[in-house]
Write an enzyme that holds these catalytic residues in place. Structure first.
Site, short mmCIF file in Angstrom:
data_model
loop_
_atom_site.label_atom_id
_atom_site.label_comp_id
_atom_site.label_asym_id
_atom_site.label_seq_id
_atom_site.Cartn_x
_atom_site.Cartn_y
_atom_site.Cartn_z
N LYS A 136 -6.07 1.62 2.43
CA LYS A 136 -5.87 0.22 2.01
C LYS A 136 -5.59 -0.61 3.25
O LYS A 136 -5.09 -0.08 4.25
CB LYS A 136 -4.67 0.11 1.06
CG LYS A 136 -4.71 -1.14 0.19
CD LYS A 136 -5.57 -0.93 -1.04
CE LYS A 136 -5.81 -2.21 -1.82
NZ LYS A 136 -6.47 -1.93 -3.09
N ASP A 176 -9.85 -6.96 -2.57
CA ASP A 176 -8.64 -6.85 -3.39
C ASP A 176 -8.15 -8.30 -3.54
O ASP A 176 -8.96 -9.24 -3.39
CB ASP A 176 -7.59 -5.94 -2.72
CG ASP A 176 -6.46 -5.53 -3.67
OD1 ASP A 176 -6.65 -4.58 -4.45
OD2 ASP A 176 -5.40 -6.18 -3.67
P1 NDP Z 1 -7.92 -12.05 -7.07
O1 NDP Z 1 -7.46 -12.54 -5.75
O2 NDP Z 1 -9.33 -12.24 -7.48
O3 NDP Z 1 -7.01 -12.65 -8.24
C1 NDP Z 1 -5.64 -12.45 -8.24
C2 NDP Z 1 -5.05 -13.19 -9.41
O4 NDP Z 1 -3.70 -12.78 -9.58
C3 NDP Z 1 -5.02 -14.70 -9.21
O5 NDP Z 1 -5.12 -15.33 -10.46
C4 NDP Z 1 -3.65 -14.91 -8.58
O6 NDP Z 1 -3.12 -16.21 -8.78
C5 NDP Z 1 -2.82 -13.89 -9.32
N1 NDP Z 1 -1.73 -13.46 -8.44
C6 NDP Z 1 -1.83 -12.79 -7.27
N2 NDP Z 1 -0.64 -12.60 -6.71
C7 NDP Z 1 0.24 -13.15 -7.54
C8 NDP Z 1 1.65 -13.28 -7.52
N3 NDP Z 1 2.37 -12.77 -6.51
N4 NDP Z 1 2.24 -13.92 -8.56
C9 NDP Z 1 1.50 -14.42 -9.58
N5 NDP Z 1 0.16 -14.35 -9.65
C10 NDP Z 1 -0.45 -13.72 -8.65
O7 NDP Z 1 -7.53 -10.49 -7.08
P2 NDP Z 1 -8.12 -9.31 -7.99
O8 NDP Z 1 -8.44 -9.81 -9.34
O9 NDP Z 1 -9.16 -8.61 -7.20
O10 NDP Z 1 -6.87 -8.31 -8.05
C11 NDP Z 1 -5.89 -8.39 -9.08
C12 NDP Z 1 -5.16 -7.08 -9.16
O11 NDP Z 1 -6.09 -6.03 -9.44
C13 NDP Z 1 -4.43 -6.62 -7.88
O12 NDP Z 1 -3.29 -5.88 -8.24
C14 NDP Z 1 -5.45 -5.68 -7.24
O13 NDP Z 1 -4.82 -4.77 -6.38
C15 NDP Z 1 -6.00 -5.00 -8.47
N6 NDP Z 1 -7.28 -4.35 -8.34
C16 NDP Z 1 -8.38 -5.03 -7.90
C17 NDP Z 1 -9.60 -4.41 -7.83
C18 NDP Z 1 -10.84 -5.12 -7.46
O14 NDP Z 1 -11.91 -4.51 -7.52
N7 NDP Z 1 -10.80 -6.39 -7.07
C19 NDP Z 1 -9.75 -2.97 -8.15
C20 NDP Z 1 -8.55 -2.37 -8.68
C21 NDP Z 1 -7.38 -3.04 -8.74
P3 NDP Z 1 -2.94 -17.21 -7.53
O15 NDP Z 1 -4.33 -17.63 -7.15
O16 NDP Z 1 -2.10 -18.33 -8.02
O17 NDP Z 1 -2.28 -16.42 -6.43
O1 2IT Z 2 -7.39 -1.29 -5.81
C1 2IT Z 2 -8.60 -1.00 -5.76
O2 2IT Z 2 -9.03 0.05 -6.26
C2 2IT Z 2 -9.52 -1.93 -5.12
N1 2IT Z 2 -9.08 -2.99 -4.67
C3 2IT Z 2 -10.98 -1.59 -4.99
C4 2IT Z 2 -11.21 -0.72 -3.78
C5 2IT Z 2 -12.66 -0.44 -3.47
O3 2IT Z 2 -12.85 0.21 -2.42
O4 2IT Z 2 -13.57 -0.81 -4.19
#
Ligand code: NDP
Ligand code: 2IT
Length: 455
Positions: A136, A176
């Site tokens: 990561k 992420d």
């Molecule tokens: P994005 O940046 O696309 O979206 C994040 C969302 O969560 C936004 O709406 C943001 O709001 C909100 N958010 C983030 N931090 C905070 C906080 N501290 N407090 C309140 N709201 C918050 O990220 P992703 O959708 O990619 O990721 C979301 C989650 O999913 C994370 O935990 C990530 O690790 C996990 N994840 C992502 C994967 C992926 O493929 N993208 C794969 C597996 C897991 P704001 O804009 O106001 O900050």
């Molecule tokens: O938390 C996760 O699994 C991710 N942000 C996706 C990682 C990836 O390599 O696609």
């Protein structure tokens, strides 16, 4: 969170000293402690049944990252001022394949957060069965409010250091929080310029036209909903007509909402760090995507433009009565009080789209009730699983269509569900997907480490 929270469950005699060492060697890293503690707790029965893991020092090696890289990321903002952020890449474990895991750009990023995410990624990636190790990275850079040019300069500077540490067979970052298709594009461009090589395999989440894979954008959210489908199916239930609460409004949330709706459920919430919206008629996905993906606006805009929807500033989205909850924002966003509200309102299933969104106390509350609870490392593994499919397509110069790719994702999620379900049964905790996912993931990594010797 506090250190007492991480002591929520007692550990076995073999695991406790490992955890004590993790804590003393890594002080002030509560998220990292929390993630390690949960896995050590789950695998207690495995250690007892198979002393080889203790005898061969698997735990001592597993908790220590193979390599941790911290670097300076200087860039110039639009006013000509020099800015410096801190960059990270933790290459945690490569027993099963090249390090694989996302990059997070968020002001809260520190070594504790990157290590907790990297540690989780080891077991998640093992669960996908795709031959990928765990890693990561990221930065405390905040993309909010930055211009397009500032984001580009930052990404270029970040890659100007990261490029020397990654590679198709070494380490393959992706997105992420704060890192999506735009940022991956800028980073890929810089890598290509520095190295004079168009190496598709060095990043995943690329654009479809230049090496990206169909369904990668949708994969995490879709996969989390497929996991809910599998859990409900065990009990002869479906998503049809279910009310779903999703938190966040980013990549994971948007596509969790889309798939839930495609499968006949009614997704009624979304949120960001300013508050949440409720739309009892069901989220208008086109409007949500316009505001979040195109305009990069705030969630209040949704309520401003959608009749019947309301915005609750600073509110807790888990107070909305629903059948299914898919926390998809960030770590520790769902605490004990929230879990109690969901349970009191009759929630049937919770699937973690985010990484570690539920506090240990919240997880305990779900498990003490009859809520079906899917931990992030199982429920959100569809994203990285589809990243591995992108790597396969890059290596073989193939391009799969959307339907084929979605079917592959569905298969991966079914396999993860079944492996977690079976592992929980084997160790006498049927229905405990937390134990099941941790055990199934641990066994795959630990067995590979045993086979490969002390390195
Ligand atoms: P994005 O940046 O696309 O979206 C994040 C969302 O969560 C936004 O709406 C943001 O709001 C909100 N958010 C983030 N931090 C905070 C906080 N501290 N407090 C309140 N709201 C918050 O990220 P992703 O959708 O990619 O990721 C979301 C989650 O999913 C994370 O935990 C990530 O690790 C996990 N994840 C992502 C994967 C992926 O493929 N993208 C794969 C597996 C897991 P704001 O804009 O106001 O900050
Ligand atoms: O938390 C996760 O699994 C991710 N942000 C996706 C990682 C990836 O390599 O696609």
């Amino acid at each position: 969170m506090t250190e007492t929270t991480a002591d929520f469950h007692p550990l076995s005699a073999a695991a406790q000293p490992i955890f004590d060492t993790v804590r003393s060697l890594n002080p002030n890293e509560p998220e990292f402690h929390q993630a390690v503690h949960e896995v050590l707790h789950s695998i207690g029965p495995v250690l007892e049944r198979h002393p080889k893991y203790i005898e061969n020092g698997i735990l001592e090696r597993l908790v220590e990252p193979e390599r941790q890289i911290i670097f300076r990321v200087p860039w110039i903002d639009d006013s000509g001022r020099l800015r410096v952020n801190r960059g990270y890449r933790v290459q945690y474990n490569s027993a099963l394949g090249p390090y694989k895991g996302g990059l997070r750009f968020h002001p809260s990023v520190n070594i504790s957060i990157i290590k907790f995410l990297g540690f989780e990624q080891i077991f998640k990636n093992a669960l996908t069965g795709q031959g990928i190790g765990g890693g990561k990275g990221g930065s405390n850079f905040d993309p909010h409010g930055k211009s397009e040019a500032e984001v580009m300069r930052f990404c270029q500077s970040f890659m100007n250091e990261l490029y020397r540490h990654i590679g198709e067979h070494t380490d393959v970052p992706a997105g992420d929080i704060g890192v999506g298709g735009r940022e991956i594009g800028y980073m890929f461009g810089m890598y290509r310029k520095i190295t004079n090589r168009h190496e598709s395999g060095i990043l995943t989440g690329k654009g479809i036209g230049w090496g990206g894979a169909q369904v990668r954008t949708e994969a995490t959210g879709y996969g989390a909903v497929f996991f809910v489908q599998s859990m409900l199916a065990v009990h002869g239930q479906t998503l049809e007509g279910k009310r779903v609460a999703v938190s966040g409004s980013g990549n994971v949330a948007i596509y969790a909402i889309e798939k839930a709706q495609q499968l006949g459920a009614r997704a009624i919430t979304a949120s960001d760090s300013s508050g949440y919206i409720v739309d009892d008629a069901g989220i208008d996905l086109g409007l949500l995507r316009q505001i979040k993906e195109v305009e990069r606006g705030r969630i209040v805009e949704y309520a401003n433009r959608r009749p019947g929807a309301r915005f609750v500033e600073g509110g807790n989205v888990w107070e909305v009565p629903v059948d299914i909850a898919v926390p998809s924002a960030t770590q520790n966003e769902l605490n004990l009080d929230s879990a109690r509200m969901l349970i009191a309102n009759g929630v049937r299933a919770v699937a973690e789209g985010a990484n570690m969104p539920s506090t240990p106390e919240a997880v305990g509350a779900f498990q003490d009730s009859d809520v079906l609870f899917a931990p992030g490392k199982a429920a959100n593994a569809g994203g990285v699983g589809t990243s591995a499919l992108e790597m396969s397509q890059n290596a073989s110069r193939q391009r799969w269509n959307f339907d084929h790719s979605e079917q592959k994702l569905r298969d991966i999620m079914t396999d993860i569900h079944d492996a977690s379900f079976r592992a929980a049964e084997r160790y006498g905790t049927p229905g405990d997907y937390v134990a099941g996912a941790n055990i199934a993931g641990f066994e795959r990594v630990a067995d590979a480490m045993l086979a490969q010797g002390v390195i």
